[in-house]
Design a protein around this motif. Structure first.
Motif, PDB file in Angstrom:
ATOM      1  N   THR A 121       0.855  -1.193   0.000  1.00  0.00           N
ATOM      2  CA  THR A 121       0.000   0.000   0.000  1.00  0.00           C
ATOM      3  C   THR A 121       0.891   1.242   0.000  1.00  0.00           C
ATOM      4  N   ASP A 122       0.306   2.375  -0.357  1.00  0.00           N
ATOM      5  CA  ASP A 122       1.062   3.630  -0.330  1.00  0.00           C
ATOM      6  C   ASP A 122       1.474   3.975   1.101  1.00  0.00           C
ATOM      7  N   ARG A 129      10.042   4.544   3.054  1.00  0.00           N
ATOM      8  CA  ARG A 129      10.877   5.717   2.742  1.00  0.00           C
ATOM      9  C   ARG A 129      11.440   6.319   4.020  1.00  0.00           C
ATOM     10  N   TRP A 130      10.603   6.376   5.046  1.00  0.00           N
ATOM     11  CA  TRP A 130      11.018   6.910   6.337  1.00  0.00           C
ATOM     12  C   TRP A 130      12.189   6.085   6.881  1.00  0.00           C
ATOM     13  N   VAL A 140      23.562   3.164   7.178  1.00  0.00           N
ATOM     14  CA  VAL A 140      23.095   1.796   6.942  1.00  0.00           C
ATOM     15  C   VAL A 140      22.531   1.716   5.526  1.00  0.00           C
ATOM     16  N   ARG A 141      22.917   0.668   4.791  1.00  0.00           N
ATOM     17  CA  ARG A 141      22.527   0.563   3.386  1.00  0.00           C
ATOM     18  C   ARG A 141      21.088   0.073   3.248  1.00  0.00           C
ATOM     19  N   SER A 142      20.158   1.008   3.134  1.00  0.00           N
ATOM     20  CA  SER A 142      18.749   0.696   2.890  1.00  0.00           C
ATOM     21  C   SER A 142      18.239   1.675   1.861  1.00  0.00           C
ATOM     22  N   GLU A 143      17.336   1.228   0.988  1.00  0.00           N
ATOM     23  CA  GLU A 143      16.729   2.156   0.044  1.00  0.00           C
ATOM     24  C   GLU A 143      15.323   1.700  -0.308  1.00  0.00           C
ATOM     25  N   ALA A 144      14.474   2.686  -0.640  1.00  0.00           N
ATOM     26  CA  ALA A 144      13.128   2.372  -1.108  1.00  0.00           C
ATOM     27  C   ALA A 144      13.229   2.037  -2.594  1.00  0.00           C
ATOM     28  N   VAL A 145      12.658   0.898  -2.991  1.00  0.00           N
ATOM     29  CA  VAL A 145      12.732   0.471  -4.395  1.00  0.00           C
ATOM     30  C   VAL A 145      11.319   0.229  -4.932  1.00  0.00           C
ATOM     31  N   VAL A 168       3.675  -2.718  -4.360  1.00  0.00           N
ATOM     32  CA  VAL A 168       3.942  -1.412  -4.985  1.00  0.00           C
ATOM     33  C   VAL A 168       5.411  -1.015  -4.851  1.00  0.00           C
ATOM     34  N   GLY A 169       6.127  -1.672  -3.960  1.00  0.00           N
ATOM     35  CA  GLY A 169       7.542  -1.352  -3.778  1.00  0.00           C
ATOM     36  C   GLY A 169       8.054  -2.078  -2.561  1.00  0.00           C
ATOM     37  N   ALA A 170       9.247  -1.677  -2.103  1.00  0.00           N
ATOM     38  CA  ALA A 170       9.824  -2.367  -0.960  1.00  0.00           C
ATOM     39  C   ALA A 170      10.931  -1.519  -0.340  1.00  0.00           C
ATOM     40  N   LEU A 171      11.295  -1.884   0.883  1.00  0.00           N
ATOM     41  CA  LEU A 171      12.524  -1.372   1.481  1.00  0.00           C
ATOM     42  C   LEU A 171      13.579  -2.441   1.234  1.00  0.00           C
TER      43      LEU A 171
END
Lengths: 413, 95
Positions: A121-122, A129-130, A140-145, A168-171
């Motif tokens: 979900t959005d 993203r937070w 720390v290596r994290s990104e929203a994809v 819809v995406g992922a961390l």
């Protein structure tokens, strides 16, 4: 077959020395007593002996080494948390994990896989993203994809989740890893044992004696031990130990279940977590799928697993991976999770002098094993909280200063 | 599947119910200290034992009280929410 194994098999004697000594009797006193020979208790003993020179230490265990939540978790290691306190703490743990196998001279099968927390979900994407921003801030290596990236990295996934919860995406958290959990307890246990720490299994603590607001000793099923310092690291049994010293905490116990499939060919490299579908899954080096879900819905002090759980979790697994329909479930089990209202642990010194707490590890304790050992050994040796655990102290509740980590829990409990 | 006896709807599968935590008496928020209030808000009796709990039958939105042994997972009795007020069961002692 390795020659060494063949020789071992043909030998009439058993030349391999046992990993731990067995002690016939308890001594009358120790410099410190650790209750609970799980990963956290043994890691604390290990670092107490190695880094702080405290070797006259006993670890008491009412069952057997690593038989509690250390041997019941789904072995996921990550540091993509939500609060600065959490991110710094777990990141230090991931750092410590890296050279642990070498440190122990024991293969932990530590395997960096990458870790996806799927968003359906959005609103979930906003949390991702937070978390990504907080993580990046602390290195720390994290990104929203997006969903395309997820599909590229996990080609076998049904990105629509049977059309009822499209991804819809992922961390994406590249350092996410798994390790062999039993070996962690054995490695810390053997390391502590070799440095003089005594590990006493089948030794239950039945009471804690205090004198003038200080710890004086521990009553056990095998007699009394005098000691000025006690570390409580007993996960689901924490409230029972705290009743012995009259400490009140928010800890409540729910069972947490998990299951493992028969081994199949390697097809799943990363670790997959879906908060909305209440699933976390990884594939072991042997090819088994290790799967977990959310907590059982009510308080219970029993590690009995249920058919409801297997049905529910399997249904959600099939939403994501429909081709698994014919794969069988080999085992299922449960552990007692000591939950806190803010999903952060309760660690450090307590109002009772000499009584130290390493608790509230709910569903997130395995990954923290090394850093808990490091920080709690410092706290026990010096009598002051390690700087990394100051966000997790017992007095945060009376100050209304919670460390809200629920958004980083693996699934929406 | 476990069965819970709802005082309104009779025996139903436990998956139809939501657990609402222990039945506890609140201190008076107007006169209690901050420490008493935080103790009430956060702290819990976490050890196993025979506990009186709030449960809700979700389909009918009906809240009621369950007396349950949290060590053995055995339900000893279920009561309507006003059972204590009507004197059927002893009230929860004030904190």
């Amino acid at each position: 077959m390795p020659y060494r194994l063949l020789r071992f098999g043909l030998s009439r004697k058993h030349p391999e020395p046992p990993m731990f000594r067995r002690h016939a009797a308890l001594r009358g006193s120790y410099d410190a007593v650790i209750i609970g020979a799980g990963g956290h208790g043994l890691a604390s003993a290990y670092y107490l002996a190695r880094d702080h020179g405290m070797r006259n230490v006993a670890v008491l265990e009412k069952g057997y080494i690593g038989g509690g939540n250390t041997g019941r978790n789904t072995t996921i290691i990550r540091s993509n948390y939500l609060t600065p306190e959490g991110v710094k703490f777990y990141d230090e743990s991931v750092r410590l994990w890296q050279d642990l196998s070498e440190d122990f001279d024991l293969n932990l099968f530590y395997s960096t896989r990458g870790h996806f927390t799927l968003a359906h979900t959005d609103a979930a994407m906003r949390t991702m993203r937070w978390r990504a921003e907080v993580n990046k801030h602390f290195g720390v290596r994290s990104e929203a994809v997006d969903a395309d990236f997820v599909k590229r990295m996990i080609p076998m996934i049904d990105i629509t989740c049977a059309h009822h919860a499209p991804i819809v995406g992922a961390l994406y958290h590249a350092p996410g890893a798994i390790a062999r959990h039993d070996a962690v307890a054995w490695g810390y246990g053997r390391g502590a044992d070799r440095r003089g720490v005594e590990i006493h299994q089948q030794t239950e603590v039945t009471g804690i004696r205090t004198q003038g607001g200080k710890v004086a000793g521990v009553e056990t099923s095998r007699g009394f031990i005098a000691t000025p310092k006690v570390l409580c690291a007993v996960a689901g049994y924490t409230p029972r130990i705290l009743d012995m010293v009259g400490l009140r905490t928010p800890i409540y116990i729910h069972p947490l279940q998990a299951m493992v499939s028969e081994p199949v060919k390697p097809w799943l490299d990363p670790i997959i977590v879906s908060g909305s579908l209440h699933v976390y899954v990884s594939q072991t080096a042997r090819g088994e799928l290790v799967m977990g879900a959310s907590l059982d819905p009510y308080e219970l002090h029993q590690a009995r697993s249920t058919l409801d759980f297997v049905e529910g979790l399997s249904a959600h697994m099939l939403d994501m991976f429909p081709f698994l329909g014919e794969v069988k479930i080999n085992r299922q089990w449960a552990g007692l999770a000591d939950m806190t209202p803010d999903f952060a642990p309760i660690m450090g010194v307590t109002p009772l002098e000499g009584f130290y707490l390493d608790a509230g590890w709910g569903t997130w304790g395995f990954k923290a094993t090394p850093v808990c050992g490091k920080t709690m050994s410092h706290t026990v040796a010096t009598g002051r909280n390690h700087p990394l655990i100051e966000g997790f102290t017992i007095d945060r509740f009376s100050r209304y200063m919670l460390t809200g980590e629920k958004g980083a829990a693996s699934v929406g409990h | 599947m476990k069965i819970l006896v709802c005082p309104l709807n009779g025996p139903r599968p436990v998956s139809e119910f939501a657990y609402g935590g222990s039945v506890r008496a609140s201190p008076d928020p107007g006169s209690c200290t901050d420490a008493e209030w935080s103790d009430y808000v956060f702290n819990r009796a976490g050890s196993p034992g025979i506990k009186r709990e709030w449960w809700c039958h979700i389909a009918s939105g009906y809240w009621f009280i369950v007396e349950r042994d949290t060590l053995r997972d055995v339900v000893l009795a279920t009561f309507p929410a006003d059972a204590a007020r009507k004197g059927f069961i002893p009230p929860v002692p004030a904190p």
